[in-house]
Scaffold this active site. Structure first.
Site, mmCIF file in Angstrom:
data_model
loop_
_atom_site.group_PDB
_atom_site.id
_atom_site.type_symbol
_atom_site.label_atom_id
_atom_site.label_comp_id
_atom_site.label_asym_id
_atom_site.label_seq_id
_atom_site.Cartn_x
_atom_site.Cartn_y
_atom_site.Cartn_z
ATOM 1 N N GLY A 1 0.820 -1.210 0.000
ATOM 2 C CA GLY A 1 0.000 0.000 0.000
ATOM 3 C C GLY A 1 0.853 1.260 0.000
ATOM 4 C CG ASN B 1 -4.986 3.430 9.591
ATOM 5 O OD1 ASN B 1 -5.230 4.457 8.976
ATOM 6 N ND2 ASN B 1 -4.019 3.355 10.485
ATOM 7 C CD GLN C 1 -6.950 -0.742 7.274
ATOM 8 O OE1 GLN C 1 -7.801 -1.607 7.474
ATOM 9 N NE2 GLN C 1 -5.687 -0.902 7.631
ATOM 10 C CB SER D 1 -1.933 -3.119 0.962
ATOM 11 O OG SER D 1 -0.928 -3.923 1.518
ATOM 12 N N GLY D 2 -2.357 -6.219 -0.561
ATOM 13 C CA GLY D 2 -2.856 -7.592 -0.434
ATOM 14 C C GLY D 2 -2.935 -8.110 0.991
ATOM 15 C CG HIS D 3 -0.237 -6.823 4.376
ATOM 16 N ND1 HIS D 3 -0.345 -6.518 5.710
ATOM 17 C CD2 HIS D 3 0.205 -5.691 3.775
ATOM 18 C CE1 HIS D 3 0.039 -5.265 5.905
ATOM 19 N NE2 HIS D 3 0.369 -4.738 4.751
ATOM 20 C CB THR E 1 11.268 -10.030 -12.716
ATOM 21 O OG1 THR E 1 12.391 -9.754 -13.547
ATOM 22 C CG2 THR E 1 10.634 -11.348 -13.130
ATOM 23 C CB CYS F 1 3.221 2.371 10.965
ATOM 24 S SG CYS F 1 2.829 1.301 9.616
#
Ligand code: PLP
Length: 397
Positions: A72, A151, A181, A201-203, A239, A327
């Protein structure tokens, strides 16, 4: 009771179906998707299909509008710097006081580079001051950046309305939405919301850490942050991370299938936890308005006690929660989000965020409901503010 994970706004567990989808690309299908031999065709095809899934996830018009990133934070940096570097003559940016640190720190860096940044405030319910936003937009405004949902509190911002305000004042101003979020919690429809750039963001929705995406509509030109190969149509060299791209696409499909469950079951469990605590703990207060929140989040302030101590007591019972964004927790600075909302200083240091997921069970929530009043009572008894607590108890009983 084993681990009870109620910190899903910090990160989520990888869904076993996501891991299963990724495994072939971590083992046998390791070809570089840019290679021309037949072996590479399967990984190339997997990235293509994943891009199609993400196009649908965003309800974008075209696959070309999807760029895979690493997280993200990268999506936000790519969006904002990408737009600014394309429009070097415009020097004004607007954001909010309650953005995630990955965006706020970027703006502080840009201020040092000579940009003027306006930070829009929120009220005590966490709602954005739209009049202030309207006033601040001018002919020099290159980009407005607003998160879709916060968040820490889960408060949802009226993104469609914000897009309308921006375009009514300056059609050339670009609009970036940090949707990290809301992914997996609400449908994202970039065409309906009228945003130019949207990051995820995937996580945060049961894919692994280290993969994200940025939607950039076809009318918005951005300069790349990472220059090198031709990948991502020249917008982001490197890549392709095939297994993680495949994993995030699987997570996106599952997330769409689970939206109804989020809106009903996850919300029901969040509401049960929240109402139990507010009912049984007299020095608890909700840090947000109750409407317009994502279904999985609650942020509760416990007056006259320290949030870190609550977290340690919860941790001893195997319960994971948070005192701010991941964070910033660990720093003793009170949350910038709660400060912007004018949460009273008596509650700001004792504020705890619980964030649920589709894996949260009723049994877990019942256990937390059972344990919370005892933990808070113990810490309240140790608080140096006994007179104030007694006054509060009388007031609320
Ligand atoms: N934006 C918001 C609203 C977030 O909550 C987060 C992470 O917590 C991010 C951005 C950063 O995402 P990432 O950790 O993938 O860089």
């Amino acid at each position: 009771m084993s681990l009870i994970y109620l910190d899903n706004n910090a990160t989520t567990k990888v869904d076993p179906q996501v891991l299963a989808a990724m495994m072939p690309y971590l083992q046998d299908e390791y070809a570089n998707p840019s290679s021309i031999y037949d072996f590479a065709k399967r990984s190339n095809q997997a990235v293509k299909e994943a891009r199609g899934v993400l196009k649908d996830f965003f309800n974008a018009e075209n696959e070309k509008e999807i760029i895979f990133t690493s997280c993200g934070s990268e999506s936000a940096n790519m969006a904002v710097r990408g737009v600014l570097n394309m429009n070097k003559n415009k020097r004004h940016i607007i954001t909010t006081k309650v953005e995630h640190p990955c965006v706020l720190n970027l703006y502080q860096a840009l201020e040092k580079e000579g940009y003027k940044v306006d930070y829009i405030g929120v009220n005590s319910n966490g709602e954005l001051d739209l009049e202030e936003l309207y006033e601040k937009i001018n002919s020099d405004t290159a980009i407005v950046s607003v998160m879709y949902a916060n968040n820490e509190t889960g408060v949802i911002f009226p993104i469609e309305k914000i897009a309308e305000i921006i375009k009514s004042k300056n059609k050339e101003t670009k609009f970036f939405v940090d949707a990290v979020q809301v992914s997996g919690k609400l449908p994202i429809n970039v065409q309906a919301i009228g945003a130019d750039l949207v990051g995820i963001s995937g996580h945060k929705f049961h894919a692994p850490k280290g993969i994200g995406a940025l939607y950039v509509n076809s009318k918005t030109l951005i300069k790349p942050l990472i220059i090198g190969g031709h990948q991502e149509r020249g917008k982001r060299a490197g890549t392709e991370n095939v297994p993680y791209i495949v994993g995030m696409a699987k997570a996106a499909e599952l997330a769409v299938d689970h939206l109804k469950y989020e809106a009903t079951e996850v919300k029901r469990l969040r509401d049960k936890l929240e109402s139990n605590i507010l009912k049984n703990v007299y020095n608890a207060r909700l840090n947000a308005g109750v409407i317009n929140r994502v279904p999985n989040t609650t942020n509760i302030g416990f007056e006259y006690i320290e949030g870190e101590l609550i977290l340690l007591h919860l941790s001893d019972l195997g319960i994971c929660a948070s005192s701010g964004s991941a964070c910033t927790s660990g720093s003793l600075e009170p949350s910038h989000v709660l400060r912007a909302m004018n949460v009273p200083f008596t509650a700001i240091h004792g504020s705890i965020r619980f964030s649920l997921s589709k894996f949260t069970t009723e049994k877990e929530i019942d256990y937390v409901c059972e344990k919370m009043p005892g933990i808070i009572e113990k810490l309240t008894n140790l608080s140096p503010f006994q007179d104030e607590l007694e006054a509060l108890r009388k007031l609320r009983s």
